[in-house]
Design a protein around this motif. Sequence first.
Motif, PDB file in Angstrom:
ATOM      1  N   GLY A 149       0.797  -1.210   0.000  1.00 25.79           N
ATOM      2  CA  GLY A 149       0.000   0.000   0.000  1.00 25.79           C
ATOM      3  C   GLY A 149       0.834   1.267   0.000  1.00 25.79           C
ATOM      4  N   LEU A 150       0.131   2.344  -0.182  1.00 27.90           N
ATOM      5  CA  LEU A 150       0.767   3.652  -0.285  1.00 27.90           C
ATOM      6  C   LEU A 150       1.186   4.190   1.072  1.00 27.90           C
ATOM      7  N   GLY A 151       0.524   3.777   2.134  1.00 32.04           N
ATOM      8  CA  GLY A 151       0.800   4.311   3.466  1.00 32.04           C
ATOM      9  C   GLY A 151       2.232   4.097   3.919  1.00 32.04           C
ATOM     10  N   ALA A 152       2.750   2.909   3.727  1.00 34.90           N
ATOM     11  CA  ALA A 152       4.120   2.618   4.152  1.00 34.90           C
ATOM     12  C   ALA A 152       5.133   3.440   3.371  1.00 34.90           C
ATOM     13  N   ALA A 153       4.909   3.587   2.082  1.00 38.78           N
ATOM     14  CA  ALA A 153       5.827   4.376   1.261  1.00 38.78           C
ATOM     15  C   ALA A 153       5.770   5.847   1.639  1.00 38.78           C
ATOM     16  N   LEU A 154       4.574   6.369   1.897  1.00 38.57           N
ATOM     17  CA  LEU A 154       4.452   7.768   2.313  1.00 38.57           C
ATOM     18  C   LEU A 154       5.118   8.007   3.660  1.00 38.57           C
ATOM     19  N   LEU A 155       4.939   7.086   4.590  1.00 37.10           N
ATOM     20  CA  LEU A 155       5.539   7.234   5.909  1.00 37.10           C
ATOM     21  C   LEU A 155       7.065   7.215   5.824  1.00 37.10           C
TER      22      LEU A 155
END
Length: 89
Positions: free
Chosen positions: A5-11
């Motif tokens: 998902g995008l959340g881990a990359a954004l974090l």
Amino acid sequence: MNDQGLGAALLGASFVLAVLVIRSAVAAVRNPGSARRDWAFPRKRQGAALFLACAGAFTAAIWVSAGPAHIPWALLAGLLVTRFASEER
């Protein structure tokens, strides 16, 4: 394509960017005006064009190989390449 998902990359990308900003802030305390010089490249036409080219190339490569979830890392890589390539020696 992975399912992280995008959340881990954004974090992760946000953390690395925060470290760079803190590093610039500490350098600005020691040497006033240094942060403005370090981050002046987006205001220059050559720096903006280089960022768009690098970020576009990295984004295309990441999208094909790992999917859209890792695009924040591609944008961060484009920012770092542009920042270090735009440094005045």
